[in-house]
Design a protein around this motif. Structure first.
Motif, PDB file in Angstrom:
ATOM      1  N   GLY A 163       5.518   5.699  -4.133  1.00 13.47           N
ATOM      2  CA  GLY A 163       6.517   5.317  -5.118  1.00 13.47           C
ATOM      3  C   GLY A 163       7.511   4.350  -4.499  1.00 13.47           C
ATOM      4  N   ASN A 164       8.245   3.609  -5.345  1.00 12.64           N
ATOM      5  CA  ASN A 164       9.091   2.536  -4.812  1.00 12.64           C
ATOM      6  C   ASN A 164      10.276   3.032  -3.986  1.00 12.64           C
ATOM      7  N   ILE A 184       0.838  -1.204   0.000  1.00 16.64           N
ATOM      8  CA  ILE A 184       0.000   0.000   0.000  1.00 16.64           C
ATOM      9  C   ILE A 184       0.870   1.250   0.000  1.00 16.64           C
ATOM     10  N   GLN A 185       1.938   1.214   0.768  1.00 19.73           N
ATOM     11  CA  GLN A 185       2.805   2.382   0.891  1.00 19.73           C
ATOM     12  C   GLN A 185       3.421   2.780  -0.447  1.00 19.73           C
ATOM     13  N   SER A 242       6.361  -2.875  -9.380  1.00 23.33           N
ATOM     14  CA  SER A 242       4.986  -2.628  -9.833  1.00 23.33           C
ATOM     15  C   SER A 242       4.326  -1.449  -9.139  1.00 23.33           C
ATOM     16  N   SER A 243       5.126  -0.551  -8.604  1.00 18.93           N
ATOM     17  CA  SER A 243       4.562   0.576  -7.863  1.00 18.93           C
ATOM     18  C   SER A 243       4.031   1.658  -8.789  1.00 18.93           C
ATOM     19  N   VAL A 244       3.166   2.482  -8.247  1.00 22.88           N
ATOM     20  CA  VAL A 244       2.700   3.706  -8.904  1.00 22.88           C
ATOM     21  C   VAL A 244       2.646   4.787  -7.842  1.00 22.88           C
ATOM     22  N   SER A 245       3.355   5.862  -8.035  1.00 26.09           N
ATOM     23  CA  SER A 245       3.351   6.950  -7.069  1.00 26.09           C
ATOM     24  C   SER A 245       2.140   7.849  -7.284  1.00 26.09           C
ATOM     25  N   GLY A 246       1.477   8.206  -6.182  1.00 23.73           N
ATOM     26  CA  GLY A 246       0.340   9.116  -6.290  1.00 23.73           C
ATOM     27  C   GLY A 246       0.706  10.442  -6.915  1.00 23.73           C
TER      28      GLY A 246
END
Length: 397
Positions: free
Chosen positions: A145-146, A139-140, A174-178
């Protein structure tokens, strides 16, 4: 027929990742099945119910408002540019990142973002039965972001065994930063971007548990909470956030310019030897089997396959810029699976970012676990994007 291909695709991707697992007997299938069912319910709710659609529209409107606030700041510095009917990619998609990074850091400073991450991570851990720290991290990294998420929990990561450290590296692909969502929304439909975000989060946890299953004792299953002493004053925090934002803008801009130029150069060289041959066509052939498994026809599959290759070898921005000009000619299913696949940081350059972050936090000895398992990171990144796209594809035709 295409729907059946889509279902078959889910099974094939999961099966290929399973074949890559070095410890198949340690995989907790009940936990993974629980996660997968949750994913199906979330996707159905977001894309097939009026309430879900309403929620996505409200979230999209919120991010559009954030971008409009950012545009006010950009217009103050560049009034003549922002007064034009069409605004360049640098100003419309990248410059708003400065404000959005700052906004999310303000939420974190007052504990709002931390509270959301902690509670949602706890729910995922309870549902899946997987370790709290990995659930929390999934979730973080979705919001931060990674590299930022890794930095926040660095104190706890330092004491982990190398094999468990690898899990966090695999998930980071596989992260996506807000802070980057505003840029995405300027190019592709919002509903599929927001559908991809929770799916990527859960699929990263799911596939990392297959690729690198690790036993975690109750004593080790804890979540790090930063001490209050680490907290800076408010104005130092937002000033630093703005500097981080402009650095992100410069890095992304450099990568977009560089990779587009490299692609053009390669196409010129390839065309010199074989008329009409391009890097996009080569990637189209390599990734076409996976594109067909998204439930696409031949024409769409070859184009989407080329976008897959562009994303993996360069970044999602280059692929989204190309996709933007083709949206009006594509079916809803093709748009849904393509946008979902592109919404993540999974590419070669991300591997370098993760390795660099590990090296700076843990030193060369511990970061070698990433260098030795680059293939696992790439398999995970590709598989998460494919699985998320295939799940979304089941609900959009």
């Amino acid at each position: 027929m295409f729907f059946l291909l889509n279902i078959l695709g889910v099974l094939i991707v999961a099966g290929l990742v399973f074949l890559c697992s070095p410890a198949k007997r340690k995989i907790k299938w009940r936990s993974l099945l629980s996660l997968f069912i949750v994913e199906l319910v979330i996707t159905w709710f977001m894309l097939s119910t009026s309430i879900g659609t309403w929620i996505i529209n409200k979230i999209a409107a919120f991010f559009s408002w954030l971008v409009s606030c950012a545009n006010d700041g950009i217009a103050f510095a560049f009034p003549s540019v922002m007064a034009n009917d069409t605004v360049d990619f640098f100003f419309s998609a990248l410059m708003p990142i400065i404000f959005i990074v700052t906004f999310f850091d303000i939420l974190s400073y007052f504990g709002i973002m931390t509270w959301i991450i902690d509670k949602v991570g706890w729910v995922i851990s309870k549902i899946s039965g997987l370790p709290k720290m990995e659930s929390f991290f999934s979730i973080q990294m979705m919001f931060l972001g990674n590299t930022e998420a890794l930095a926040v929990i660095r104190e706890q990561l330092i004491v982990l065994k190398s094999q468990r450290l690898l899990t966090f590296g695999i998930m980071s692909m596989s992260s996506v930063s807000g802070s980057i969502l505003g840029a995405y929304l300027s190019m592709v439909p919002a509903e599929y971007v927001f559908a991809a975000i929770p799916l990527n989060c859960l699929n990263a946890l799911l596939l990392a548990s297959i690729l690198n299953p690790v036993e975690v004792s109750k004593e080790e299953d804890i979540v790090y909470v930063p001490p209050k002493e680490e907290k800076k004053d408010f104005f130092s925090t937002i000033s630093n956030s703005m500097l981080v934002g402009i650095n992100m803008v410069i890095v992304i801009l450099a990568m977009v310019i560089g990779y587009v130029a490299i692609t053009s150069c390669l196409n010129g060289i390839l065309g010199f030897f074989v008329h009409g041959l391009t890097i996009q066509k080569i990637f189209g052939i390599i990734f076409s089997p996976f594109a067909f498994l998204l439930g696409l026809g031949t024409h769409d599959a070859m184009y989407v396959a080329s976008l897959m290759g562009i994303k993996i070898s360069t970044n999602e921005f280059v692929a989204m810029m190309d996709l933007k000009s083709h949206l009006k000619d594509m079916s809803p299913h093709t748009i849904a699976v393509t946008v979902t696949f592109l919404t993540s940081f999974a590419n070669f350059s991300t591997v370098g970012m993760i390795y660099g972050t590990y090296n700076s936090i843990f030193g060369e000895s511990s970061s070698s676990i990433i260098g030795k398992n680059v293939w696992k990171l790439l398999v995970s990144g590709m598989a998460v994007s494919l699985l998320s796209a295939m799940i979304v594809g089941l609900f959009v035709w």
